[in-house]
Design a protein around this motif. Sequence first.
Motif, PDB file in Angstrom:
ATOM      1  N   UNK A 152      63.351  75.387  20.055  1.00  0.00           N
ATOM      2  CA  UNK A 152      64.284  74.670  19.177  1.00  0.00           C
ATOM      3  C   UNK A 152      65.365  75.610  18.649  1.00  0.00           C
ATOM      4  N   UNK A 153      64.982  76.823  18.316  1.00  0.00           N
ATOM      5  CA  UNK A 153      65.978  77.769  17.814  1.00  0.00           C
ATOM      6  C   UNK A 153      66.948  78.188  18.911  1.00  0.00           C
ATOM      7  N   UNK A 154      66.446  78.302  20.138  1.00  0.00           N
ATOM      8  CA  UNK A 154      67.308  78.670  21.264  1.00  0.00           C
ATOM      9  C   UNK A 154      68.180  77.504  21.716  1.00  0.00           C
ATOM     10  N   UNK A 155      67.613  76.283  21.635  1.00  0.00           N
ATOM     11  CA  UNK A 155      68.341  75.088  22.055  1.00  0.00           C
ATOM     12  C   UNK A 155      68.249  74.030  20.968  1.00  0.00           C
ATOM     13  N   UNK A 156      69.046  74.176  19.905  1.00  0.00           N
ATOM     14  CA  UNK A 156      68.971  73.214  18.795  1.00  0.00           C
ATOM     15  C   UNK A 156      69.368  71.794  19.163  1.00  0.00           C
ATOM     16  N   UNK A 157      69.975  71.611  20.337  1.00  0.00           N
ATOM     17  CA  UNK A 157      70.344  70.272  20.779  1.00  0.00           C
ATOM     18  C   UNK A 157      69.159  69.510  21.362  1.00  0.00           C
ATOM     19  N   UNK A 158      68.047  70.196  21.634  1.00  0.00           N
ATOM     20  CA  UNK A 158      66.850  69.560  22.187  1.00  0.00           C
ATOM     21  C   UNK A 158      66.007  68.932  21.074  1.00  0.00           C
ATOM     22  N   UNK A 159      65.256  67.876  21.439  1.00  0.00           N
ATOM     23  CA  UNK A 159      64.292  67.253  20.531  1.00  0.00           C
ATOM     24  C   UNK A 159      62.930  67.822  20.905  1.00  0.00           C
ATOM     25  N   UNK A 160      62.407  68.704  20.083  1.00  0.00           N
ATOM     26  CA  UNK A 160      61.246  69.524  20.436  1.00  0.00           C
ATOM     27  C   UNK A 160      59.978  69.018  19.747  1.00  0.00           C
ATOM     28  N   UNK A 161      58.965  68.746  20.558  1.00  0.00           N
ATOM     29  CA  UNK A 161      57.715  68.145  20.088  1.00  0.00           C
ATOM     30  C   UNK A 161      56.550  69.066  20.414  1.00  0.00           C
ATOM     31  N   UNK A 176      63.193  60.921  14.352  1.00  0.00           N
ATOM     32  CA  UNK A 176      64.514  60.680  13.782  1.00  0.00           C
ATOM     33  C   UNK A 176      64.856  61.731  12.737  1.00  0.00           C
ATOM     34  N   UNK A 177      63.857  62.195  11.996  1.00  0.00           N
ATOM     35  CA  UNK A 177      64.093  63.242  11.012  1.00  0.00           C
ATOM     36  C   UNK A 177      64.586  64.522  11.690  1.00  0.00           C
ATOM     37  N   UNK A 178      64.044  64.799  12.879  1.00  0.00           N
ATOM     38  CA  UNK A 178      64.518  65.956  13.645  1.00  0.00           C
ATOM     39  C   UNK A 178      65.898  65.688  14.229  1.00  0.00           C
ATOM     40  N   UNK A 179      66.105  64.495  14.757  1.00  0.00           N
ATOM     41  CA  UNK A 179      67.413  64.141  15.321  1.00  0.00           C
ATOM     42  C   UNK A 179      68.516  64.310  14.279  1.00  0.00           C
ATOM     43  N   UNK A 180      68.208  63.933  13.049  1.00  0.00           N
ATOM     44  CA  UNK A 180      69.175  64.037  11.952  1.00  0.00           C
ATOM     45  C   UNK A 180      69.333  65.470  11.457  1.00  0.00           C
ATOM     46  N   UNK A 181      68.537  66.408  11.973  1.00  0.00           N
ATOM     47  CA  UNK A 181      68.647  67.800  11.580  1.00  0.00           C
ATOM     48  C   UNK A 181      68.198  68.078  10.173  1.00  0.00           C
TER      49      UNK A 181
END
Length: 259
Positions: A92-101, A206-211
Motif C-alpha cells: 500500500x505504501x509503494x502503490x497507494x492507488x491499490x486497494x490492499x486487503x 470504502x474507508x480505504x478507497x476514501x483514503x
Amino acid sequence: MSECMEVTATTLLEPKMPRSWRRASKPHKFCPGCGHGDVLKALGTAIDDLGIQDRVVFGCDIGCSLLAWDFFECDTVQAHHGRTTPVITGIKRARPDRICIAYMGDGGGYAIGAQHLVNAATRNERITVILANNTNYAMTGGQMAPTTLPGQKTETCPYGRDIEAMGNPTLGPEMVAAITKENAYVARGTMANMRQLTTMLKKALQNQIDGRGFSFVEALASCPTNWRMNAKSTWDFVEKEMPNYFKVGELKVPAPKEG
C-alpha cells in the motif's frame, strides 16, 4: 414444456459466484462446511459491488487462509504466518492507488501476527484487514487459539479452556477500536448474516478507497472438522453460541466524509 422446465430448474440450481472469483479454482479447497468460503464470498460480492477488482491486491496468511491464494481474479500475495499485515502495508505504501486487503485467521492476526495488527492500527495504515475467527488453530489439528471460548474443548485443552489458567479469549475488534484514530472502521460480522457481513466489508473497503484510515473486520466462521460437529450443531454454534461472547456489530464508524 418439459424441456423448458428442465432448463429453468438447471438455471436455478447453478451456483452464483462473485464475478471477482477465479472460477478455475472452484470448488474451493476448504473443508466441507468451512466458514472461510462464506467470508470470501462476502468479500467477493463487496469487491463486485464497489467495482474495484482491477485495483485490488489480496494478501493471505499461512493457516487455513492460505487456501485463498488463488480465490480471486486479482493480484495476490501469500505471506508467512502472521506477516500478511506488514506485507500488505508495504504494498500500500509503494502503490497507494491499490486497494490492499490482508486476509488471515485468528492465529495469524491475534497470536503470531498480533504485534503487526496493533502497530498497523496505531499507525492508521490505510489498508483493510479481514480476520476469520473460528476459535481454533484449524489447519494444524484444532489446537486452542487466542479466540477459543471459555470451556471449549480443543486438542490442547481437552477439558475445556480454563480462563483462570489460560486467560480470556481475545476480543480483537474491541482492541483495535480502542487504539485506532476516529477515521478507522472496525466491525465484527458473522457468516450467519451474509448481508450484514457484506455491508461491513463494503464499508471497510470504502474507508480505504476514501483514503481515511485503518479498516478491520472480524468474521465469525465455522470449523465443523475440528469442532467435530454435524451441520446443525455447527450452525447453532456460529449463530447462537459465538455471539454470546463475540458481540456482532460495528464498533467504530467514521463520520460521513465531507463533500
